[in-house]
Scaffold this active site. Sequence first.
Site, short mmCIF file in Angstrom:
data_model
loop_
_atom_site.label_atom_id
_atom_site.label_comp_id
_atom_site.label_asym_id
_atom_site.label_seq_id
_atom_site.Cartn_x
_atom_site.Cartn_y
_atom_site.Cartn_z
N THR A 317 0.83 -1.21 0.00
CA THR A 317 0.00 0.00 0.00
C THR A 317 0.86 1.25 0.00
O THR A 317 0.61 2.21 -0.75
CB THR A 317 -0.94 0.00 1.22
OG1 THR A 317 -1.76 -1.16 1.17
CG2 THR A 317 -1.82 1.23 1.23
N ARG A 396 -9.69 -1.18 10.35
CA ARG A 396 -9.73 -0.93 8.91
C ARG A 396 -10.50 0.34 8.57
O ARG A 396 -11.38 0.77 9.31
CB ARG A 396 -10.41 -2.10 8.20
CG ARG A 396 -9.65 -3.41 8.26
CD ARG A 396 -8.66 -3.52 7.15
NE ARG A 396 -7.98 -4.81 7.11
CZ ARG A 396 -7.27 -5.26 6.08
NH1 ARG A 396 -7.18 -4.51 4.99
NH2 ARG A 396 -6.68 -6.42 6.12
#
Length: 612
Positions: A317, A396
């Site tokens: 990421t 998350r």
Amino acid sequence: MCHNDSTTSLRANTVDELHSLQRKPVPVEKHHRLPRQFISASLASMTHGVGPKLVKGDPASKKENGNVVTHHQHSVTVPTISVGDSDLKFTCVMYNLSTSELYEHAIKYEKGSFITSSGALATLSGAKTGRSPRDKRVVKDETTDDLWWGKGSPNIEMDEHTFLINRERAVDYLNSLDKVFVNDQFLNWDPNNRIKVRIISARAYHSLFMHNMCIRPTYEELENFGEPDFTIYNAGQFPCNRYTHYMTSSTSIDINLKRREMVILGTQYAGEMKKGFFSVMHYLMPKKQILSLHSGCNMGREGDVALFFGLSGTGKTTLSTDRNRILIGDDEHCWSDNGISNIEGGCYAKCIDLSHEKEPDIWDAIKFGTVLENVVFDEHSREVDYTEKSVTENTRAAYPIEYIANAKIPCVGPHPKNVILLACDAFGVLPPVSKLSHAQTMYHFISGYTALVAGTEDGIKEPQATFSACFGAAFIMLHPTRYAAMLADKMKKHGATGWLVNTGWIGGSYGVGERISLAYTRKIIDAIHSGELLTTSYKRTEVFGLDIPIKVEGVPSELLDPINTWEDKNSYKSTLLKLADLFKKNFEVFANYKISVVSDLADEIAAAGPSF
């Protein structure tokens, strides 16, 4: 001076009338019709053969388009002996609600839902705060002969009869509710290969999550949506029956590829829906000669596309989200004859220990519309403490991809020029960067290697090797070699180069050496993007046979060959052989697989691995 603040009186005599004036009606041309027939068919019981009577709007609301919506207003046939209670019940459908509407439903009806100081919606996923891969099952029938079954496969079989039992349980539960949320959306930004999906769920949180993660249709597209290509029945609040065949717990995530349906029971973790669809795409896309990939993807200003593969903790990421490049997607992609396309309409980022300094793009994306799962926040200020792990380490954030400032919309691009495989090698023996042949790319793609640092509670201090085929073994449906062969074919056809980048340790294993500087890794990635590493000189390493560059601009040359950074050369060699042996043992499960008439492909891939 006196001010005259008198105004004309309100055009309302009651509070309800005042509230009706507060909301501006949706223009007729933008008011999509509720596709009652298709949704009713989706919710049809296999026992009764009919779906519920559907009503649009919130059952708790007194008004809908100026008319009172209650069960009394609908003409109901006088019940007879053959009519059950379920035939008399109306189910209110919350159809493709807006973000604001879903916020209101979540906060009003779902305990644990709050608005944080940034405007994001904080919510809880219940007892399950992560996926349940051992409870995921696929119906094995005549249509799934080509699926990967057996040793090493993530596909746990079940029969269609058991699937229908679980489907009936899920549908009965959803039909028993006063309201259900229905999302009609798309997967895959490539308009020629997109998939229509329907998600039926009981929670506003789940509806908002999928609103963010799938591609959001326009009003015109909803008007002509028709029947979906795949449907999810999320009855996660309700458990499966443990006495049902194949069940090993109260959780079951079931996929039926022939019926193109998925059923979720016994878990409210929203990631099951996202990854369930990804598994489906791993089956459907290769049927069309389209390669589905668990990868990040970005594009340079000149149109050069790079794919990033890597397991958790490898920096996928971080490295794919580059402010000097355009983000196509962070997790799931398709590579077709048209180029690369994102499967999703959003991003699902880990946010444990998140900070503006480390991840400014993700930090800025956490605002109104973003779903924050299982985070802890200050009771008064509603500021989130991203270091807090009281609920889970797997906190998350789910947000639309357009929340990333440099996202490319639509999320498509030309054919990739670079395929970057990331490994966080805690053994400290892999080079910071290596150029791979096509056979080596297939080998390391199938291996899907990274290393985790062992916990201290059991006294183990050595790194733990982790292998996940295709960097996403839990989601693939066909044998890994099938995906690897497609990847190699597309790389050859479009001139892409494979790279292995170690974001882990140098100078020794974990506990002795140190992790390579992120600044150096970024210099390496920049050199890949610019083409610098295509023109430099290389030398080959022992055992793994990797080609490593002599020089990378901005990176000390002595770091490029890991043996140079180890004081104890003998320890380096023994650790190198230990890791090589782990690679060989992991690859044994794939070694004898044959692809149609290409019987020597497995041998070619195996030969690209370590030799000692």
